[in-house]
Design an enzyme around this catalytic site. Structure first.
Site, mmCIF file in Angstrom:
data_model
loop_
_atom_site.group_PDB
_atom_site.id
_atom_site.type_symbol
_atom_site.label_atom_id
_atom_site.label_comp_id
_atom_site.label_asym_id
_atom_site.label_seq_id
_atom_site.Cartn_x
_atom_site.Cartn_y
_atom_site.Cartn_z
ATOM 1 N N THR A 108 29.812 34.079 -89.735
ATOM 2 C CA THR A 108 29.184 33.605 -91.135
ATOM 3 C C THR A 108 29.772 32.266 -91.608
ATOM 4 O O THR A 108 29.349 31.646 -92.387
ATOM 5 C CB THR A 108 29.309 34.622 -92.067
ATOM 6 O OG1 THR A 108 30.566 34.935 -92.655
ATOM 7 C CG2 THR A 108 28.281 35.966 -91.750
ATOM 8 N N GLY A 109 30.977 31.987 -91.143
ATOM 9 C CA GLY A 109 31.592 30.535 -91.414
ATOM 10 C C GLY A 109 30.886 29.387 -90.516
ATOM 11 O O GLY A 109 30.059 29.122 -90.526
ATOM 12 N N GLY B 163 39.574 29.347 -90.353
ATOM 13 C CA GLY B 163 38.942 30.268 -91.160
ATOM 14 C C GLY B 163 39.985 31.516 -91.008
ATOM 15 O O GLY B 163 41.174 31.592 -91.129
ATOM 16 N N VAL B 164 39.306 32.846 -90.839
ATOM 17 C CA VAL B 164 39.994 34.212 -90.683
ATOM 18 C C VAL B 164 41.071 33.971 -89.460
ATOM 19 O O VAL B 164 42.141 34.382 -89.683
ATOM 20 C CB VAL B 164 38.876 35.339 -90.329
ATOM 21 C CG1 VAL B 164 39.598 36.582 -89.907
ATOM 22 C CG2 VAL B 164 38.108 35.507 -91.810
ATOM 23 N N ASP B 165 40.638 33.480 -88.286
ATOM 24 C CA ASP B 165 41.506 33.366 -87.183
ATOM 25 C C ASP B 165 42.548 32.610 -87.605
ATOM 26 O O ASP B 165 43.750 33.175 -87.151
ATOM 27 C CB ASP B 165 40.731 32.441 -85.873
ATOM 28 C CG ASP B 165 41.348 32.804 -84.841
ATOM 29 O OD1 ASP B 165 42.031 33.733 -84.330
ATOM 30 O OD2 ASP B 165 40.694 31.974 -83.881
ATOM 31 N N TYR C 210 30.484 29.262 -87.649
ATOM 32 C CA TYR C 210 29.577 29.480 -86.496
ATOM 33 C C TYR C 210 28.406 29.859 -86.982
ATOM 34 O O TYR C 210 27.439 29.976 -86.284
ATOM 35 C CB TYR C 210 30.268 31.117 -85.726
ATOM 36 C CG TYR C 210 31.413 30.836 -84.765
ATOM 37 C CD1 TYR C 210 31.854 29.682 -84.851
ATOM 38 C CD2 TYR C 210 31.345 31.816 -83.937
ATOM 39 C CE1 TYR C 210 33.130 29.509 -83.869
ATOM 40 C CE2 TYR C 210 32.637 31.557 -82.954
ATOM 41 C CZ TYR C 210 33.279 30.426 -83.044
ATOM 42 O OH TYR C 210 34.332 30.375 -82.358
ATOM 43 N N ILE D 143 41.731 39.215 -95.809
ATOM 44 C CA ILE D 143 41.879 40.266 -94.808
ATOM 45 C C ILE D 143 43.310 40.520 -94.474
ATOM 46 O O ILE D 143 43.749 41.410 -93.970
ATOM 47 C CB ILE D 143 41.102 40.103 -93.452
ATOM 48 C CG1 ILE D 143 40.877 41.537 -92.959
ATOM 49 C CG2 ILE D 143 41.362 38.875 -92.667
ATOM 50 C CD1 ILE D 143 39.509 41.592 -92.020
#
Length: 169
Positions: free
Chosen positions: A121-122, A31-33, A124, A10
């Site tokens: 979905t990771g 993750g994404v964060d 969490y 992303i």
């Protein structure tokens, strides 16, 4: 609104806004964060600190916006997804709020394109099928005067296949 599906990172997506699956502290994480904060640079963190100082933590399901720093986007919309604890109804509502509130915020900014990761979905542990269904449903029922395109960005094959089925691609 056109809906697009991409498997990838992303932080490399060209969009007016990308959505960050943030934690409530807004200070970066895994993750994404973590990736968004690493690639976006210190400017994003500085704005997150200012938001946190002004309003406290970001509540689950809510969304706030910062600039995108070094990312190829104008904005990062930070939303806090729910941690899956098996309370399907409550946690599904909170996840739906993540998408709805992010889209509302994007609309208020005049965003034309917005990219979403697979929120919660990771680590969490939100069930990927249910999370995908909620994401697609929320985007499909959202009516916008400014948003032309929503991009779902899947990091792994499993999520990509779930979204292909949901979007009938």
């Amino acid at each position: 609104m056109k809906i697009e599906l991409i498997k990838g990172d992303i932080t490399k997506i060209q969009a007016d806004a990308i959505v960050n699956a943030a934690n409530s502290s807004l200070l970066g994480g895994g993750g994404v964060d973590g990736a968004i904060h690493r690639v976006g640079g210190s400017q994003i963190l500085e704005e997150c600190v200012a938001i946190k100082n002004r309003q406290g933590k970001c509540k689950t399901g809510e969304a706030v916006v910062t600039n995108a720093g070094n990312l190829p986007a104008k904005y990062v919309i930070h939303t806090v997804g729910p941690v899956w604890n098996g309370h399907e109804e409550k946690e599904s509502i909170l996840l739906a709020n993540c998408y709805h509130n992010s889209l509302n915020l994007a609309e208020s900014l005049g965003v034309k394109t917005i990219a979403f990761p697979n929120i919660s979905t990771g680590v969490y542990r939100f069930p990927k099928e249910l999370a995908g269904k909620i994401a697609v449903d929320e985007v499909r029922k959202f009516h916008s005067d400014s948003i032309d395109k929503v991009i779902f960005v899947c990091f792994d094959d499993e999520n990509e296949n779930i979204y292909k089925d949901l979007l009938q691609l």
